[in-house]
Design a protein around this motif. Structure first.
Motif, PDB file in Angstrom:
ATOM      1  N   LYS A  37     -10.435  42.830  78.232  1.00 34.52           N
ATOM      2  CA  LYS A  37      -9.837  42.024  77.176  1.00 34.52           C
ATOM      3  C   LYS A  37     -10.829  41.052  76.536  1.00 34.52           C
ATOM      4  O   LYS A  37     -10.600  40.574  75.451  1.00 34.52           O
ATOM      5  CB  LYS A  37      -8.651  41.232  77.711  1.00 34.52           C
ATOM      6  N   SER A  38     -11.905  40.743  77.207  1.00 33.44           N
ATOM      7  CA  SER A  38     -12.793  39.698  76.699  1.00 33.44           C
ATOM      8  C   SER A  38     -13.420  40.073  75.355  1.00 33.44           C
ATOM      9  O   SER A  38     -13.572  39.224  74.494  1.00 33.44           O
ATOM     10  CB  SER A  38     -13.877  39.381  77.724  1.00 33.44           C
ATOM     11  N   TRP A  39     -13.762  41.323  75.151  1.00 33.61           N
ATOM     12  CA  TRP A  39     -14.359  41.710  73.868  1.00 33.61           C
ATOM     13  C   TRP A  39     -13.325  41.584  72.757  1.00 33.61           C
ATOM     14  O   TRP A  39     -13.651  41.190  71.649  1.00 33.61           O
ATOM     15  CB  TRP A  39     -14.934  43.119  73.924  1.00 33.61           C
ATOM     16  N   LEU A  40     -12.064  41.900  73.067  1.00 32.69           N
ATOM     17  CA  LEU A  40     -11.016  41.776  72.053  1.00 32.69           C
ATOM     18  C   LEU A  40     -10.784  40.308  71.707  1.00 32.69           C
ATOM     19  O   LEU A  40     -10.637  39.959  70.539  1.00 32.69           O
ATOM     20  CB  LEU A  40      -9.725  42.410  72.563  1.00 32.69           C
ATOM     21  N   ALA A  41     -10.783  39.451  72.707  1.00 33.61           N
ATOM     22  CA  ALA A  41     -10.566  38.029  72.463  1.00 33.61           C
ATOM     23  C   ALA A  41     -11.694  37.429  71.636  1.00 33.61           C
ATOM     24  O   ALA A  41     -11.453  36.581  70.784  1.00 33.61           O
ATOM     25  CB  ALA A  41     -10.434  37.297  73.794  1.00 33.61           C
ATOM     26  N   ARG A  42     -12.910  37.861  71.871  1.00 34.48           N
ATOM     27  CA  ARG A  42     -14.044  37.321  71.118  1.00 34.48           C
ATOM     28  C   ARG A  42     -14.064  37.829  69.684  1.00 34.48           C
ATOM     29  O   ARG A  42     -14.541  37.149  68.785  1.00 34.48           O
ATOM     30  CB  ARG A  42     -15.355  37.686  71.800  1.00 34.48           C
ATOM     31  N   LEU A  43     -13.574  39.027  69.441  1.00 38.26           N
ATOM     32  CA  LEU A  43     -13.638  39.592  68.095  1.00 38.26           C
ATOM     33  C   LEU A  43     -12.387  39.325  67.249  1.00 38.26           C
ATOM     34  O   LEU A  43     -12.432  39.468  66.033  1.00 38.26           O
ATOM     35  CB  LEU A  43     -13.866  41.103  68.174  1.00 38.26           C
ATOM     36  N   TRP A  44     -11.285  38.950  67.869  1.00 36.69           N
ATOM     37  CA  TRP A  44     -10.025  38.825  67.141  1.00 36.69           C
ATOM     38  C   TRP A  44     -10.074  37.718  66.088  1.00 36.69           C
ATOM     39  O   TRP A  44      -9.680  37.924  64.942  1.00 36.69           O
ATOM     40  CB  TRP A  44      -8.877  38.581  68.117  1.00 36.69           C
ATOM     41  N   THR A  45     -10.534  36.528  66.446  1.00 36.50           N
ATOM     42  CA  THR A  45     -10.575  35.418  65.496  1.00 36.50           C
ATOM     43  C   THR A  45     -11.520  35.698  64.334  1.00 36.50           C
ATOM     44  O   THR A  45     -11.123  35.523  63.173  1.00 36.50           O
ATOM     45  CB  THR A  45     -10.933  34.104  66.210  1.00 36.50           C
TER      46      THR A  45
END
Length: 113
Positions: A37-45
């Protein structure tokens, strides 16, 4: 009511202390989740911000804002405040995406510790 809450807390606290007999499967899955999930959290914003900027430029958002601000100022003295539902839904939709990204980000950070 308080007795029910206390009994539920006691029941769930007893159940969470027992390890599951699944040959370590649950622990392996839980260790992998934050990394996925960390890559998604970093790219979402940044994705939401970039989408907003592209749509703002594509639809000439500055002109729309200027027109709505002018109309609001001119009609404020004449009639009660009017609401453009399309604009309200657009803002709420944008806030929903940014908020969802922040929730994903905070959950990822919280689980990684």
């Amino acid at each position: 009511m308080e007795d029910n809450e206390r009994l539920l807390q006691q029941f769930f606290s007893e159940m969470t202390s027992e390890p599951l007999a699944d040959n370590g499967f649950t622990e392996r899955v839980m260790r992998r989740l934050p990394a996925q999930k960390s890559w998604l959290a970093r790219l979402w914003t940044p994705f939401c911000i970039a989408t907003f900027v592209v749509l703002f430029i594509a639809f000439r958002g500055w002109e729309l804002l200027a027109v709505h601000f002018e109309v609001m100022l001119r009609t404020m003295a004449v009639q009660p405040f009017s609401i453009n539902l399309l604009m309200v839904f657009s803002v709420l939709f944008g806030l929903l995406f940014v908020g969802a990204g922040e929730v994903i980000s905070s959950e990822t950070v919280r689980k990684s510790f």
